[in-house]
Design a protein around this motif. Structure first.
Motif, PDB file in Angstrom:
ATOM      1  N   MET A  75     -45.810   5.542 -10.129  1.00  0.00           N
ATOM      2  CA  MET A  75     -45.914   5.480  -8.670  1.00  0.00           C
ATOM      3  C   MET A  75     -45.297   4.198  -8.128  1.00  0.00           C
ATOM      4  O   MET A  75     -44.593   4.212  -7.105  1.00  0.00           O
ATOM      5  CB  MET A  75     -47.382   5.565  -8.248  1.00  0.00           C
ATOM      6  CG  MET A  75     -48.073   6.864  -8.575  1.00  0.00           C
ATOM      7  SD  MET A  75     -49.819   6.794  -8.079  1.00  0.00           S
ATOM      8  CE  MET A  75     -50.486   8.141  -9.053  1.00  0.00           C
ATOM      9  N   ALA A  76     -45.571   3.082  -8.802  1.00  0.00           N
ATOM     10  CA  ALA A  76     -45.096   1.787  -8.316  1.00  0.00           C
ATOM     11  C   ALA A  76     -43.569   1.718  -8.303  1.00  0.00           C
ATOM     12  O   ALA A  76     -42.955   1.319  -7.304  1.00  0.00           O
ATOM     13  CB  ALA A  76     -45.674   0.664  -9.177  1.00  0.00           C
ATOM     14  N   PHE A  77     -42.936   2.107  -9.410  1.00  0.00           N
ATOM     15  CA  PHE A  77     -41.476   2.029  -9.478  1.00  0.00           C
ATOM     16  C   PHE A  77     -40.816   3.092  -8.603  1.00  0.00           C
ATOM     17  O   PHE A  77     -39.732   2.858  -8.054  1.00  0.00           O
ATOM     18  CB  PHE A  77     -41.004   2.149 -10.929  1.00  0.00           C
ATOM     19  CG  PHE A  77     -41.053   0.852 -11.677  1.00  0.00           C
ATOM     20  CD1 PHE A  77     -40.052  -0.095 -11.530  1.00  0.00           C
ATOM     21  CD2 PHE A  77     -42.118   0.559 -12.517  1.00  0.00           C
ATOM     22  CE1 PHE A  77     -40.098  -1.304 -12.207  1.00  0.00           C
ATOM     23  CE2 PHE A  77     -42.180  -0.645 -13.197  1.00  0.00           C
ATOM     24  CZ  PHE A  77     -41.166  -1.582 -13.044  1.00  0.00           C
TER      25      PHE A  77
ATOM     26  N   VAL B 137     -54.074   1.548  -6.873  1.00  0.00           N
ATOM     27  CA  VAL B 137     -53.347   0.632  -7.752  1.00  0.00           C
ATOM     28  C   VAL B 137     -51.859   0.959  -7.760  1.00  0.00           C
ATOM     29  O   VAL B 137     -51.004   0.080  -7.600  1.00  0.00           O
ATOM     30  CB  VAL B 137     -53.919   0.686  -9.184  1.00  0.00           C
ATOM     31  CG1 VAL B 137     -53.043  -0.112 -10.149  1.00  0.00           C
ATOM     32  CG2 VAL B 137     -55.346   0.154  -9.203  1.00  0.00           C
ATOM     33  N   GLY B 138     -51.531   2.244  -7.935  1.00  0.00           N
ATOM     34  CA  GLY B 138     -50.130   2.639  -8.008  1.00  0.00           C
ATOM     35  C   GLY B 138     -49.371   2.361  -6.730  1.00  0.00           C
ATOM     36  O   GLY B 138     -48.324   1.704  -6.739  1.00  0.00           O
TER      37      GLY B 138
ATOM     38  N   GLY C 137     -46.248  -0.946  -3.168  1.00  0.00           N
ATOM     39  CA  GLY C 137     -46.010  -1.549  -1.862  1.00  0.00           C
ATOM     40  C   GLY C 137     -45.532  -2.983  -1.974  1.00  0.00           C
ATOM     41  O   GLY C 137     -44.609  -3.403  -1.268  1.00  0.00           O
ATOM     42  N   VAL C 138     -46.159  -3.747  -2.877  1.00  0.00           N
ATOM     43  CA  VAL C 138     -45.734  -5.131  -3.092  1.00  0.00           C
ATOM     44  C   VAL C 138     -44.304  -5.168  -3.629  1.00  0.00           C
ATOM     45  O   VAL C 138     -43.464  -5.961  -3.178  1.00  0.00           O
ATOM     46  CB  VAL C 138     -46.694  -5.845  -4.060  1.00  0.00           C
ATOM     47  CG1 VAL C 138     -46.174  -7.240  -4.396  1.00  0.00           C
ATOM     48  CG2 VAL C 138     -48.090  -5.930  -3.453  1.00  0.00           C
ATOM     49  N   MET C 139     -44.025  -4.297  -4.589  1.00  0.00           N
ATOM     50  CA  MET C 139     -42.669  -4.221  -5.134  1.00  0.00           C
ATOM     51  C   MET C 139     -41.683  -3.755  -4.065  1.00  0.00           C
ATOM     52  O   MET C 139     -40.524  -4.186  -4.030  1.00  0.00           O
ATOM     53  CB  MET C 139     -42.646  -3.273  -6.334  1.00  0.00           C
ATOM     54  CG  MET C 139     -43.453  -3.778  -7.521  1.00  0.00           C
ATOM     55  SD  MET C 139     -43.701  -2.519  -8.810  1.00  0.00           S
ATOM     56  CE  MET C 139     -42.028  -2.280  -9.385  1.00  0.00           C
ATOM     57  N   GLY C 140     -42.154  -2.884  -3.171  1.00  0.00           N
ATOM     58  CA  GLY C 140     -41.298  -2.407  -2.100  1.00  0.00           C
ATOM     59  C   GLY C 140     -40.942  -3.501  -1.111  1.00  0.00           C
ATOM     60  O   GLY C 140     -39.825  -3.531  -0.575  1.00  0.00           O
TER      61      GLY C 140
END
Length: 421
Positions: free
Chosen positions: A28-30, A160-161, A166-169
């Motif tokens: 999800m994060a990537f 979490v995902g 969002g932070v990575m975005g």
């Protein structure tokens, strides 16, 4: 293929819980990071403008994504309803929602300098393929998550995902701004889309590491025609759900102006294209922060309330653009838009599941998507036509009125499903 009987599912889930939690959160994060590099709200509209597109072409962006995300989910649900394992299906089909952005990156280098118009139309077609594939995959992905993550942990997984994503975005949005500002066209957008492809590729690697048990599903063997024939009966029997659909349709029509936030703000305040990355940062910061809040708030106070707040936030965004006197009003509009996105992403889905009894849940989802989808598709196209004929502010005012009607229906006519059951 490992054959897992129904009675062994809980043991399988417990055994691979940590592994599945980690790899799916990273997926999800990537994926979220990758989508920032080609954001259809900020980056893609500026690309279309640089390729020679007009307001109608820009209006196609949210139309394409809305159409792809809504209509095909009915077909996707039918395709996977009896599959014992959904992950194999996901890994095959998800290539179609990731590969198009790599192709766009290559087109920007190989074709855009000589034929920008053709590049624009191919890019829009590839975006449609990606959106269509995502719409088909959504029922399979959600069912897959439900199988491998215990009910009490799913909200934590999404937090979490999407939180890490969002932070990575936010980081990706600032990086995208640097690409657009430092490098000349089309290399600036090439770096954006190649970065998106790398992030989406890493996302694919992580989801491929997950473990899913086999589970034989017993369901009614209905044809698509029989499935469709059941839909009007639900609207007749469930007045509250019908009002919900009406409210969502007004809100969908009111979303006609979202795709023009960036172009309008750049034009009216005479800002450079690199500010698209700044707008994206405000959007993602707001969406990330509010995502952590709206889910628990919906669980505590009701998801209808949260969805109404999301519609209200879109109203506030339009108001800021209509009376805007500085770039900061546009920043506020993107902050409100982020809240709108987070509420529909969380409480929008949760509220829909509360309307439906368990045995009819897929039918309710299919009916909702089928009825709302066409309005979500046509609204931004109408917005583009109106922007050309009467100007951006007048178009925003019409969108404001339609959104206000959606807010009234959702906030005052629709009843909280959990209180009516």
């Amino acid at each position: 293929m490992q054959d897992i009987k129904t009675k062994d599912i809980e043991n399988f889930v417990a055994r691979y819980y940590k592994r599945n939690f980690i790899v799916n959160a990273l997926d999800m994060a990537f994926f979220n990071m990758g989508s920032t590099f080609y954001s259809t709200s900020t980056i893609f509209p500026v690309l279309i403008k640089n390729l020679g597109g007009g307001n109608i072409h820009i209006g196609l962006l949210p139309a394409i994504t809305n159409l792809g995300w809504t209509i095909p989910s009915i077909i996707g649900a039918k395709m996977i309803e009896k599959l014992p394992r959904k992950l194999d299906f996901i890994l095959k089909w998800t290539i179609g929602e990731r590969l198009p952005y790599l192709i766009i990156a290559l087109l920007l280098i190989l074709l855009a300098p000589s034929n920008p118009t053709l590049t624009m139309y191919i890019s829009l077609s590839l975006l449609f393929i990606a959106a269509l594939t995502g719409g088909i995959l959504y029922p399979a992905w959600l069912d897959y998550i439900a199988k491998i993550i215990p009910p009490a942990k799913r909200g934590t997984l999404f937090s979490v995902g999407f939180g890490i994503g969002g932070v990575m975005g936010i980081f990706a949005s600032f990086l995208a701004r640097q690409f657009i500002e430092v490098y000349r066209f089309p290399y600036n957008f090439f770096y954006c889309f190649i970065s998106a492809s790398i992030a989406l590729g890493l996302s694919y690697v992580f989801i491929a590491l997950a473990k899913e048990p086999d589970l034989i599903v017993n369901s009614d063997d209905l044809s698509l025609t029989q499935y469709i024939k059941k839909l009007p009966d639900i609207l007749k029997a469930d007045r509250n759900f019908t009002l919900y659909i009406v409210g969502r349709i007004f809100s969908a029509l009111g979303s006609m102006g979202i795709g023009f936030y960036t172009i309008y703000s750049l034009k009216v305040f005479n800002l450079g294209d690199e500010y698209a990355g700044v707008f994206s940062a405000f959007l993602l910061s707001s969406q990330t922060a509010s995502t952590f809040l709206v889910g628990p708030l919906g669980d505590l106070k009701g998801h209808k309330l949260v969805l109404s707040v999301g519609i209200l936030s879109l109203l506030m965004g339009y108001l800021g653009l209509i009376v805007g006197i500085s770039p900061w009003t546009s920043y506020l509009a993107f902050i409100f838009l982020g809240i709108n996105f987070s509420t529909f992403m969380t409480s929008g889905m949760a509220l829909l599941t509360e309307f439906a009894p368990a045995e009819l849940r897929p039918v309710y989802v299919g009916l909702s998507n089928t009825l709302i989808g066409p309005f979500s598709f046509t609204a931004p196209i109408i917005g583009g036509i109106l922007a050309n004929r009467i100007g951006y502010k007048s178009m925003f005012l019409i969108a404001f009125i339609l959104t206000l009607l959606g807010f009234f229906v959702m906030a005052f006519l629709v009843k909280e499903p959990r209180k009516t059951q």
